[in-house]
Write a protein that holds these residues in place. Structure first.
Motif, PDB file in Angstrom:
ATOM      1  N   ARG A 110       0.868  -1.222   0.048  1.00 18.93           N
ATOM      2  CA  ARG A 110       0.054   0.144   0.015  1.00 18.93           C
ATOM      3  C   ARG A 110       0.960   1.167  -0.099  1.00 18.93           C
ATOM      4  N   ARG A 111       1.819   1.047   0.767  1.00 18.85           N
ATOM      5  CA  ARG A 111       2.564   2.382   0.965  1.00 18.85           C
ATOM      6  C   ARG A 111       3.615   2.532  -0.562  1.00 18.85           C
ATOM      7  N   LEU A 112       3.913   1.432  -1.383  1.00 21.87           N
ATOM      8  CA  LEU A 112       4.629   1.521  -2.442  1.00 21.87           C
ATOM      9  C   LEU A 112       3.614   2.118  -3.398  1.00 21.87           C
ATOM     10  N   LEU A 113       2.370   1.643  -3.375  1.00 22.69           N
ATOM     11  CA  LEU A 113       1.133   2.320  -4.197  1.00 22.69           C
ATOM     12  C   LEU A 113       0.988   3.885  -4.108  1.00 22.69           C
ATOM     13  N   GLN A 114       1.127   4.341  -2.846  1.00 25.88           N
ATOM     14  CA  GLN A 114       1.301   5.702  -2.671  1.00 25.88           C
ATOM     15  C   GLN A 114       2.395   6.331  -3.297  1.00 25.88           C
ATOM     16  N   VAL A 115       3.618   5.744  -3.133  1.00 24.08           N
ATOM     17  CA  VAL A 115       4.852   6.216  -3.730  1.00 24.08           C
ATOM     18  C   VAL A 115       4.734   6.273  -5.093  1.00 24.08           C
ATOM     19  N   ALA A 116       4.248   5.113  -5.714  1.00 19.97           N
ATOM     20  CA  ALA A 116       4.033   5.206  -7.274  1.00 19.97           C
ATOM     21  C   ALA A 116       3.136   6.310  -7.820  1.00 19.97           C
ATOM     22  N   ASP A 117       2.082   6.934  -6.827  1.00 19.54           N
ATOM     23  CA  ASP A 117       1.269   7.775  -7.364  1.00 19.54           C
ATOM     24  C   ASP A 117       2.079   9.341  -7.256  1.00 19.54           C
ATOM     25  N   THR A 118       3.026   9.115  -6.395  1.00 23.49           N
ATOM     26  CA  THR A 118       3.657  10.551  -6.162  1.00 23.49           C
ATOM     27  C   THR A 118       4.785  10.721  -7.320  1.00 23.49           C
ATOM     28  N   VAL A 119       5.318   9.676  -8.215  1.00 29.10           N
ATOM     29  CA  VAL A 119       6.258  10.087  -9.055  1.00 29.10           C
ATOM     30  C   VAL A 119       5.774  10.196 -10.482  1.00 29.10           C
ATOM     31  N   THR A 120       6.253  10.818 -11.226  1.00 31.90           N
ATOM     32  CA  THR A 120       5.844  11.091 -12.517  1.00 31.90           C
ATOM     33  C   THR A 120       5.939   9.864 -13.717  1.00 31.90           C
ATOM     34  N   GLN A 121       7.383   9.082 -13.173  1.00 31.97           N
ATOM     35  CA  GLN A 121       7.617   8.237 -14.147  1.00 31.97           C
ATOM     36  C   GLN A 121       6.962   6.932 -14.014  1.00 31.97           C
ATOM     37  N   PRO A 122       6.520   6.300 -15.164  1.00 28.74           N
ATOM     38  CA  PRO A 122       5.899   4.909 -14.974  1.00 28.74           C
ATOM     39  C   PRO A 122       6.880   3.886 -14.098  1.00 28.74           C
ATOM     40  N   SER A 123       6.301   2.774 -13.347  1.00 30.81           N
ATOM     41  CA  SER A 123       7.086   2.025 -12.565  1.00 30.81           C
ATOM     42  C   SER A 123       6.487   0.674 -12.722  1.00 30.81           C
ATOM     43  N   VAL A 124       7.462  -0.344 -12.127  1.00 31.66           N
ATOM     44  CA  VAL A 124       7.135  -1.563 -12.125  1.00 31.66           C
ATOM     45  C   VAL A 124       7.537  -2.416 -10.622  1.00 31.66           C
ATOM     46  N   ALA A 125       6.348  -2.842 -10.216  1.00 32.56           N
ATOM     47  CA  ALA A 125       6.534  -3.359  -8.882  1.00 32.56           C
ATOM     48  C   ALA A 125       7.481  -4.706  -9.115  1.00 32.56           C
ATOM     49  N   VAL A 126       8.441  -4.976  -8.140  1.00 33.36           N
ATOM     50  CA  VAL A 126       9.309  -6.173  -8.331  1.00 33.36           C
ATOM     51  C   VAL A 126       9.158  -6.831  -6.998  1.00 33.36           C
ATOM     52  N   GLU A 127       9.635  -8.178  -7.064  1.00 36.02           N
ATOM     53  CA  GLU A 127      10.020  -8.947  -5.729  1.00 36.02           C
ATOM     54  C   GLU A 127      11.222  -9.487  -5.557  1.00 36.02           C
ATOM     55  N   VAL A 128      11.675  -9.430  -4.569  1.00 33.81           N
ATOM     56  CA  VAL A 128      13.097 -10.000  -4.429  1.00 33.81           C
ATOM     57  C   VAL A 128      13.210 -11.623  -4.425  1.00 33.81           C
ATOM     58  N   LEU A 129      13.994 -12.074  -5.433  1.00 31.23           N
ATOM     59  CA  LEU A 129      14.252 -13.561  -5.560  1.00 31.23           C
ATOM     60  C   LEU A 129      15.236 -13.902  -4.499  1.00 31.23           C
ATOM     61  N   TYR A 130      16.349 -13.350  -4.294  1.00 37.10           N
ATOM     62  CA  TYR A 130      17.400 -13.756  -3.428  1.00 37.10           C
ATOM     63  C   TYR A 130      18.529 -12.732  -3.514  1.00 37.10           C
ATOM     64  N   GLU A 131      19.284 -12.624  -2.387  1.00 33.75           N
ATOM     65  CA  GLU A 131      20.316 -11.837  -2.310  1.00 33.75           C
ATOM     66  C   GLU A 131      21.736 -12.425  -2.427  1.00 33.75           C
ATOM     67  N   PRO A 132      22.512 -11.850  -3.458  1.00 40.73           N
ATOM     68  CA  PRO A 132      23.692 -13.030  -3.728  1.00 40.73           C
ATOM     69  C   PRO A 132      24.538 -12.641  -2.495  1.00 40.73           C
ATOM     70  N   PRO A 133      25.231 -13.824  -2.202  1.00 43.73           N
ATOM     71  CA  PRO A 133      26.268 -13.752  -0.831  1.00 43.73           C
ATOM     72  C   PRO A 133      27.459 -13.147  -1.560  1.00 43.73           C
ATOM     73  N   ASN A 134      27.602 -12.031  -1.153  1.00 44.64           N
ATOM     74  CA  ASN A 134      28.846 -11.222  -1.283  1.00 44.64           C
ATOM     75  C   ASN A 134      29.346 -10.196  -0.406  1.00 44.64           C
ATOM     76  N   GLY A 135      30.214 -10.366   0.212  1.00 40.03           N
ATOM     77  CA  GLY A 135      30.929  -9.556   1.291  1.00 40.03           C
ATOM     78  C   GLY A 135      31.282  -8.271   0.906  1.00 40.03           C
ATOM     79  N   TYR A 136      31.328  -8.058  -0.412  1.00 46.42           N
ATOM     80  CA  TYR A 136      32.139  -6.526  -0.864  1.00 46.42           C
ATOM     81  C   TYR A 136      31.013  -5.972  -1.503  1.00 46.42           C
ATOM     82  N   ALA A 137      29.848  -6.310  -1.985  1.00 49.21           N
ATOM     83  CA  ALA A 137      29.034  -5.789  -2.707  1.00 49.21           C
ATOM     84  C   ALA A 137      27.519  -6.032  -2.337  1.00 49.21           C
ATOM     85  N   ARG A 138      26.595  -5.166  -2.206  1.00 50.90           N
ATOM     86  CA  ARG A 138      25.304  -5.348  -1.770  1.00 50.90           C
ATOM     87  C   ARG A 138      24.232  -5.280  -2.924  1.00 50.90           C
TER      88      ARG A 138
END
Length: 293
Positions: A110-138
């Motif tokens: 719901r909060r993301l939808l509110q953010v999407a309404d405030t920006v002028t650019q079109p957007s795509v909602a995505v979901e995290v599949l996984y976080e690569p294990p890397n100690g030096y990069a996020r």
């Protein structure tokens, strides 16, 4: 005299048939008497009292087997009920946790939808599949890619503000570097006075850095940094972070500001990718490169 004192080898008495008939008559008489009169009740009580110990002795093996079987069945039933209750407890805990997770995700969407309404650019909602294990990069891997219009360089945001930037895209997945990664730089400005700066990732403490500040720069702790909107890559006004401290180097004459990001990529699973046109992204990248030189 001899004949009277002689031993008789065969003695004749009542026949077996006669005795059997007499016993049958006696039994029938006892049955009739017992059914019509109570005269034999004391006899029955006495006989039952005498036979009771023998009955208990004879029934003891059966009672022992029955008791052992009942105890085994009771123990097995109790064990099964305990396991069933444990499974039910675990299932209820999982359902409760899942319901709480769904509630939190729905609230975040719901909060993301509110953010999407405030920006002028079109957007795509995505979901995290996984976080690569890397100690030096996020980095984060999302469940949508070029088939959904996502391209490298597009910004990633959540309800807190800027999360990062897409760095690699396949047809059905995309990889984003967080703003704390050394590959990401964001044009920002100070909300208090409008001062424009460039925020860089790469700080080991999970902070964002504003580098090469002059000694007299008008920047203070607790100042809020927002996107400046220069170049159009990041929409203007998105929160980026809060200034924690300013470290001044007397030898070089420059200062370094450490900023805590306002986004929380470690808490959520859903984000928005802004579909910025290619021309705007190229212009913003050129400006960021000029600022780093």
């Amino acid at each position: 005299m001899r004949e009277q004192g002689s031993i008789r080898l065969f003695r004749r008495g009542s026949s077996a048939e006669l005795r059997l008939a007499a016993l049958l008559v006696l039994a029938v008489a006892l049955l009739i008497t017992d059914s019509r009169y109570a005269v034999l009740e004391p006899v029955r009580q006495a006989v039952a009292a005498v036979l009771y110990p023998f009955q208990r002795v004879m029934l003891a093996p059966r009672d022992l087997v029955t008791y052992f079987s009942s105890w085994t069945d009771a123990a097995s039933t109790a064990r099964s009920e305990k396991e069933a209750l444990q499974r039910q407890r675990i299932e209820l805990a999982q359902l409760s946790t899942h319901a709480a997770q769904l509630s939190a995700e729905n609230e975040q969407l719901r909060r993301l939808l509110q953010v999407a309404d405030t920006v002028t650019q079109p957007s795509v909602a995505v979901e995290v599949l996984y976080e690569p294990p890397n100690g030096y990069a996020r980095h984060l891997i999302f469940n949508k890619g070029s088939a959904s219009g996502i391209r490298a360089g597009m910004p990633v945001i959540d309800e807190g503000g800027v999360v990062g930037q897409v760095v690699r895209v396949t047809r059905f997945t995309s990889e984003a570097a967080l703003i704390t990664d050394d590959k990401v730089s964001v044009p920002v400005q100070v909300l208090r006075n409008g001062l424009r700066l460039i925020a860089f990732g790469g700080n080991p403490g999970g902070k964002v850095e504003v580098r090469y500040l002059t000694g007299d720069v008008d920047l203070e702790p607790d100042d809020t940094l927002i996107t400046s909107g220069i170049g159009g890559l990041f929409p203007a006004g998105l929160p980026v972070g809060t200034v924690n401290s300013i470290e001044r180097d007397d030898a070089s004459g420059f200062a370094l500001a450490l900023v805590t990001p306002l986004s929380h990529p470690e808490r959520y699973r859903h984000f928005l990718i802004l579909l910025v046109p290619e021309s705007e992204r190229s212009l913003e990248e050129d400006e960021a490169n000029d600022a780093t030189r």
